[in-house]
Design an enzyme around this catalytic site. Structure first.
Site, mmCIF file in Angstrom:
data_model
loop_
_atom_site.group_PDB
_atom_site.id
_atom_site.type_symbol
_atom_site.label_atom_id
_atom_site.label_comp_id
_atom_site.label_asym_id
_atom_site.label_seq_id
_atom_site.Cartn_x
_atom_site.Cartn_y
_atom_site.Cartn_z
ATOM 1 N N GLN A 15 -4.282 2.300 -7.360
ATOM 2 C CA GLN A 15 -4.034 1.562 -6.114
ATOM 3 C C GLN A 15 -5.025 1.923 -5.005
ATOM 4 O OE1 GLN A 15 -1.692 2.638 -2.864
ATOM 5 N NE2 GLN A 15 -0.018 1.258 -3.390
ATOM 6 N N SER A 51 0.839 -1.201 0.000
ATOM 7 C CA SER A 51 0.000 0.000 0.000
ATOM 8 C C SER A 51 0.878 1.258 0.000
ATOM 9 C CB SER A 51 -0.967 -0.043 1.183
ATOM 10 O OG SER A 51 -1.930 0.977 1.085
ATOM 11 N N LEU A 52 0.864 2.044 1.073
ATOM 12 C CA LEU A 52 1.727 3.211 1.196
ATOM 13 C C LEU A 52 3.182 2.872 0.859
ATOM 14 C CD1 LEU A 52 2.733 5.968 2.505
ATOM 15 C CD2 LEU A 52 2.729 4.704 4.664
#
Length: 293
Positions: free
Chosen positions: A245, A88-89
């Protein structure tokens, strides 16, 4: 025999993160002070001595984890990844590590992402839950059975561990159905919104503009992205996947499997915590894992 570097996402933060690095490494200190200037507040004060509550603020959490990971990578000598990925991040950290994004541009995008996600959370109260002990297909089918509420598979963390995301009612109702279907646990998570779901569409649109106006360079090695779990080297495709995303699931299980298939035998997690090392081991028992934290 390829060496993969992986970068953690939200939830890995802790009070005191990066403090030793700042105190002991001149280059690290320069990066941290540059970050304070870019963000226009002293994030280092919160990272090094803030409370858990202060660290959980959206404007702090995402840039703090990014800074810890990226500055560790940049100040550790002789790191030469054959491939990178981030959860993710963490994908933004991976893109700085493989030279697609500059440190400054990566930090600016992460901060914009954090604030856009915060605004999206405020628009529609929403939730996430961890589901343990069910096949992915069972979870997907139960999520798909809801027509009046939004609920989707959001994070494929490892076999038997999937996170769902959606409206508060949708996630609560799905948890009941999942327990009835044999889930060992279906646990509501203490997060502020439905990350990696269609409810993040306002944030996706906001971040798209920022990404499209940022320079993306050719990578030093392939990045395996959350959206498609494939090795990507084209800057335009990397940008497109990064935009998508926010509303697409994190395919971490599939990402690690693909990296192993393409020769990864060692995974090094760079940044706070060791969550990814544990997930990698559950996905591919045969590989070696270690961490720089």
């Amino acid at each position: 025999m390829k060496h993969a570097f992986v970068f953690p996402g939200q939830g890995a933060q802790f009070s005191g993160m990066g403090k030793k690095l700042y105190e002991e490494n001149t280059l690290a200190r320069e990066y941290f002070e540059q970050a304070n200037e870019i963000l226009k507040f002293r994030i280092t004060d919160i990272m090094f001595g803030g409370t858990d509550e202060e660290l959980k603020q959206t404007k702090v959490t995402q840039p703090a984890i990014f800074l810890h990971s990226v500055i560790l990578f940049k100040t550790t000598p002789d790191l030469l990844p054959d491939m990178v990925a981030g959860h993710s991040l963490g994908e933004f950290s991976a893109l700085v590590a493989n030279k697609v994004l500059s440190f400054e541009d990566g930090l600016k995008l992460v901060f914009k992402r954090a604030m856009a996600m915060q605004r999206a959370c405020e628009l529609s109260p929403s939730s996430m839950a961890a589901v343990l002990g069910l096949d992915d297909k069972v979870v997907e089918d139960i999520c798909a059975s809801f027509t009046d509420e939004v609920v989707v598979a959001a994070n494929y963390n490892c076999p038997g561990q999937l996170v769902i995301s959606g409206t508060i009612a949708g996630v609560q109702q799905a948890c009941e159905k999942l327990k009835a279907a044999g889930a060992k646990r279906a646990l509501i998570l203490p997060v502020g919104g439905a990350f990696h779901s269609p409810l993040m569409e306002p944030a996706r649109e906001e971040l798209q503009d920022a990404i499209m106006s940022t320079t993306f360079s050719n990578p030093a090695c392939p990045v395996y992205q959350n959206v498609n779990a494939q090795p990507n080297i084209e800057p335009e495709l990397i940008m497109e996947n990064l935009i998508n995303q926010l509303t697409a699931p994190v395919r971490w299980t599939q990402t690690v499997q693909e990296m192993v298939q393409n020769g990864a035998t060692r995974f090094t997690e760079v940044g706070p915590g060791n969550v990814l090392q544990g997930l990698v081991k559950k996905i591919a028992k045969e590989v070696t894992t270690d961490g720089i934290n």
